[in-house]
Design a protein around this motif. Structure first.
Motif, PDB file in Angstrom:
ATOM      1  N   SER A  50       0.822  -1.208   0.000  1.00 29.23           N
ATOM      2  CA  SER A  50       0.000   0.000   0.000  1.00 29.23           C
ATOM      3  C   SER A  50       0.860   1.263   0.000  1.00 29.23           C
ATOM      4  O   SER A  50       0.620   2.191  -0.787  1.00 29.23           O
ATOM      5  N   ASP A  51       1.843   1.324   0.881  1.00 28.54           N
ATOM      6  CA  ASP A  51       2.694   2.513   0.963  1.00 28.54           C
ATOM      7  C   ASP A  51       3.429   2.739  -0.361  1.00 28.54           C
ATOM      8  O   ASP A  51       3.579   3.886  -0.813  1.00 28.54           O
ATOM      9  N   THR A  52       3.888   1.664  -0.970  1.00 27.16           N
ATOM     10  CA  THR A  52       4.591   1.773  -2.250  1.00 27.16           C
ATOM     11  C   THR A  52       3.662   2.315  -3.321  1.00 27.16           C
ATOM     12  O   THR A  52       4.026   3.215  -4.093  1.00 27.16           O
ATOM     13  N   GLY A  61       0.881  10.193 -10.545  1.00 31.13           N
ATOM     14  CA  GLY A  61      -0.512  10.185 -10.977  1.00 31.13           C
ATOM     15  C   GLY A  61      -1.057   8.777 -11.042  1.00 31.13           C
ATOM     16  O   GLY A  61      -0.349   7.845 -11.460  1.00 31.13           O
ATOM     17  N   PHE A  62      -2.304   8.619 -10.638  1.00 39.49           N
ATOM     18  CA  PHE A  62      -2.905   7.287 -10.565  1.00 39.49           C
ATOM     19  C   PHE A  62      -2.892   6.581 -11.911  1.00 39.49           C
ATOM     20  O   PHE A  62      -2.541   5.392 -12.006  1.00 39.49           O
ATOM     21  N   ASP A  63      -3.276   7.284 -12.965  1.00 38.20           N
ATOM     22  CA  ASP A  63      -3.415   6.650 -14.274  1.00 38.20           C
ATOM     23  C   ASP A  63      -2.078   6.373 -14.951  1.00 38.20           C
ATOM     24  O   ASP A  63      -2.032   5.619 -15.930  1.00 38.20           O
ATOM     25  N   ARG A  64      -1.011   6.966 -14.445  1.00 42.05           N
ATOM     26  CA  ARG A  64       0.298   6.788 -15.088  1.00 42.05           C
ATOM     27  C   ARG A  64       1.143   5.704 -14.431  1.00 42.05           C
ATOM     28  O   ARG A  64       2.277   5.460 -14.869  1.00 42.05           O
ATOM     29  N   VAL A  65       0.613   5.084 -13.412  1.00 41.22           N
ATOM     30  CA  VAL A  65       1.348   4.019 -12.715  1.00 41.22           C
ATOM     31  C   VAL A  65       0.611   2.706 -12.949  1.00 41.22           C
ATOM     32  O   VAL A  65      -0.601   2.611 -12.742  1.00 41.22           O
ATOM     33  N   SER A  66       1.331   1.692 -13.375  1.00 40.56           N
ATOM     34  CA  SER A  66       0.722   0.392 -13.626  1.00 40.56           C
ATOM     35  C   SER A  66       0.848  -0.510 -12.402  1.00 40.56           C
ATOM     36  O   SER A  66       1.716  -0.298 -11.545  1.00 40.56           O
ATOM     37  N   VAL A  67      -0.020  -1.506 -12.349  1.00 45.81           N
ATOM     38  CA  VAL A  67       0.063  -2.490 -11.274  1.00 45.81           C
ATOM     39  C   VAL A  67       1.406  -3.221 -11.328  1.00 45.81           C
ATOM     40  O   VAL A  67       1.999  -3.529 -10.286  1.00 45.81           O
ATOM     41  N   ALA A  68       1.902  -3.474 -12.532  1.00 42.03           N
ATOM     42  CA  ALA A  68       3.195  -4.149 -12.674  1.00 42.03           C
ATOM     43  C   ALA A  68       4.318  -3.321 -12.057  1.00 42.03           C
ATOM     44  O   ALA A  68       5.224  -3.870 -11.407  1.00 42.03           O
ATOM     45  N   GLN A  69       4.263  -2.011 -12.243  1.00 41.06           N
ATOM     46  CA  GLN A  69       5.286  -1.135 -11.647  1.00 41.06           C
ATOM     47  C   GLN A  69       5.220  -1.178 -10.123  1.00 41.06           C
ATOM     48  O   GLN A  69       6.254  -1.187  -9.450  1.00 41.06           O
ATOM     49  N   ILE A  70       4.004  -1.187  -9.590  1.00 39.16           N
ATOM     50  CA  ILE A  70       3.848  -1.237  -8.130  1.00 39.16           C
ATOM     51  C   ILE A  70       4.390  -2.555  -7.591  1.00 39.16           C
ATOM     52  O   ILE A  70       5.118  -2.585  -6.598  1.00 39.16           O
ATOM     53  N   ALA A  71       4.043  -3.657  -8.249  1.00 41.34           N
ATOM     54  CA  ALA A  71       4.507  -4.966  -7.797  1.00 41.34           C
ATOM     55  C   ALA A  71       6.036  -5.029  -7.807  1.00 41.34           C
ATOM     56  O   ALA A  71       6.652  -5.529  -6.856  1.00 41.34           O
ATOM     57  N   ALA A  72       6.633  -4.503  -8.872  1.00 41.66           N
ATOM     58  CA  ALA A  72       8.096  -4.527  -8.964  1.00 41.66           C
ATOM     59  C   ALA A  72       8.726  -3.690  -7.856  1.00 41.66           C
ATOM     60  O   ALA A  72       9.702  -4.107  -7.222  1.00 41.66           O
ATOM     61  N   LEU A  90      -5.803  -0.267  -4.014  1.00 42.68           N
ATOM     62  CA  LEU A  90      -4.468   0.088  -3.541  1.00 42.68           C
ATOM     63  C   LEU A  90      -4.443   1.492  -2.954  1.00 42.68           C
ATOM     64  O   LEU A  90      -3.701   1.770  -2.005  1.00 42.68           O
ATOM     65  N   ALA A  91      -5.250   2.387  -3.515  1.00 43.11           N
ATOM     66  CA  ALA A  91      -5.282   3.761  -3.034  1.00 43.11           C
ATOM     67  C   ALA A  91      -6.304   3.975  -1.934  1.00 43.11           C
ATOM     68  O   ALA A  91      -6.115   4.820  -1.059  1.00 43.11           O
ATOM     69  N   PRO A 146       2.031  17.246   4.633  1.00 45.73           N
ATOM     70  CA  PRO A 146       2.254  17.171   3.181  1.00 45.73           C
ATOM     71  C   PRO A 146       1.820  15.850   2.548  1.00 45.73           C
ATOM     72  O   PRO A 146       1.252  15.848   1.452  1.00 45.73           O
ATOM     73  N   GLU A 147       2.078  14.733   3.217  1.00 39.07           N
ATOM     74  CA  GLU A 147       1.692  13.439   2.642  1.00 39.07           C
ATOM     75  C   GLU A 147       0.179  13.287   2.584  1.00 39.07           C
ATOM     76  O   GLU A 147      -0.365  12.715   1.638  1.00 39.07           O
TER      77      GLU A 147
END
Length: 211
Positions: A22-24, A33-44, A63-64, A113-114
């Motif tokens: 989740s934090d990642t 941006g939500f739409d510019r990040v893929s699930v594959a990128q998050i998993a990696a 995830l969000a 800020p976060e």
């Protein structure tokens, strides 16, 4: 190590893995941006496989938004866990005022800020806004049951959940516009008191209102 200890260790490992994923994801979403990040990128980035990620979070939106899922039954728990002699509205009012005092992000009154970055992500992503209504509907259903069910419970819960949403959104808008949480706090308290006063006494038509 006994069976119970094994189970406890596995649950703690699962909880840590859940938090890391989740934090990642949220860090990547707020940065790109939500739409510019893929699930594959998050998993990696979280060092897990996609199947493992989907076991924890069935959809990308989850995830969000799991932070909202963690809070969706809070109003119902406040009502069912209230002290003897305390009315439901009194308990909910105290819950909101305590949250404002703690600058709880759920109240919208946080200038960390976060938290601000997360709220910008949330309110700026249509698919997340749409999914958030599902969490609110479940929160409303749980609160309606805690208030006794039936049409009276449903009507009361709908009003309370709407009030919580409007108060939090107004607080966030002001903080996002540059005001500090401390500066907004007095008005946030006054708005909460007004809202719960209206819930307690009901709305009255005034001159010029529709008959």
């Amino acid at each position: 190590m006994g069976h119970d200890q094994d189970l406890g260790l596995r649950e703690r490992k699962k909880a840590r893995q859940h938090q890391v994923i989740s934090d990642t994801a949220i860090a990547l979403f707020t940065a790109h941006g939500f739409d510019r990040v893929s699930v594959a990128q998050i998993a990696a980035a979280a060092d897990v496989s996609k199947p493992t990620l989907f076991r924890y979070f069935p959809t990308k939106e989850d995830l969000a938004l799991h932070r909202f899922a963690d809070h969706e039954d809070e109003p119902a728990r406040v009502v069912t866990g209230r002290a003897g002699g305390t009315g439901p509205l009194q308990a909910l009012r105290r819950y909101v005022l305590d949250g404002l005092g703690r600058r709880d992000p759920v109240t919208g009154l946080s200038d960390h800020p976060e938290v601000l970055a997360f709220h910008r992500l949330l309110y700026g992503t249509p698919s997340l806004v749409a999914r958030m209504y599902g969490y609110q509907q479940r929160s409303e259903a749980a609160l309606a049951a805690a208030l006794g069910g039936g049409i009276e419970g449903a009507l009361a819960a709908g009003q309370v959940v709407a009030v919580l949403r409007v108060l939090a959104l107004e607080n966030w808008r002001r903080v996002a516009a540059g005001e500090s949480a401390d500066d907004v706090y007095p008005d946030a308290v006054a708005a909460a008191e007004l809202a719960f006063g209206r819930l307690r006494t009901g709305w009255r038509d005034g001159p010029g209102d529709a008959q």
